[in-house]
Design a protein around this motif. Structure first.
Motif, PDB file in Angstrom:
ATOM      1  N   LEU A  80       1.666   5.266  -2.670  1.00 49.45           N
ATOM      2  CA  LEU A  80       1.462   6.633  -2.200  1.00 49.45           C
ATOM      3  C   LEU A  80       2.498   7.591  -2.779  1.00 49.45           C
ATOM      4  O   LEU A  80       3.645   7.228  -2.999  1.00 49.45           O
ATOM      5  N   SER A  81       2.068   8.841  -2.953  1.00 50.14           N
ATOM      6  CA  SER A  81       2.997   9.892  -3.402  1.00 50.14           C
ATOM      7  C   SER A  81       3.840  10.351  -2.205  1.00 50.14           C
ATOM      8  O   SER A  81       3.540  10.026  -1.055  1.00 50.14           O
ATOM      9  N   GLU A 125       0.837  -1.209   0.000  1.00 54.61           N
ATOM     10  CA  GLU A 125       0.000   0.000   0.000  1.00 54.61           C
ATOM     11  C   GLU A 125       0.865   1.249   0.000  1.00 54.61           C
ATOM     12  O   GLU A 125       0.552   2.224  -0.695  1.00 54.61           O
ATOM     13  N   GLU A 179       1.697  12.262   0.256  1.00 59.95           N
ATOM     14  CA  GLU A 179       0.855  11.366   1.051  1.00 59.95           C
ATOM     15  C   GLU A 179       1.692  10.618   2.093  1.00 59.95           C
ATOM     16  O   GLU A 179       1.250  10.420   3.223  1.00 59.95           O
ATOM     17  N   LEU A 180       2.915  10.249   1.721  1.00 58.06           N
ATOM     18  CA  LEU A 180       3.804   9.587   2.675  1.00 58.06           C
ATOM     19  C   LEU A 180       4.168  10.520   3.820  1.00 58.06           C
ATOM     20  O   LEU A 180       4.234  10.101   4.975  1.00 58.06           O
TER      21      LEU A 180
END
Length: 77
Positions: free
Chosen positions: A14-15, A10, A18-19
């Protein structure tokens, strides 16, 4: 697949933005866990504050069955 592998899969989607957001959430989670692990149940129970009349504990049954009423005029401590 292990739980760690599922999480990694997952995370790979993520970008960077987002991380970064997720990392802040994880940091808050860790801090809260550390704070909640300090002290046991008794230290947490000591933090409870009760506002009640002086005779509340001695007359709990009377308050529970309605013989006595809590009122705004009563002497609350």
């Amino acid at each position: 697949m292990t739980l760690r592998e599922l999480i990694d899969a997952e995370l790979d989607q993520l970008s960077e933005q987002e991380l970064d957001e997720l990392y802040r959430i994880v940091q808050q989670f860790v801090i809260q866990r550390k704070q909640s692990n300090k002290g046991g149940i008794m230290s947490r129970l000591r933090q409870i504050k009760v506002e009640a009349p002086e005779d509340f504990s001695a007359s709990l049954d009377a308050y529970m069955n309605g013989e006595k009423q809590l009122s705004e005029q009563s002497d609350i401590h």
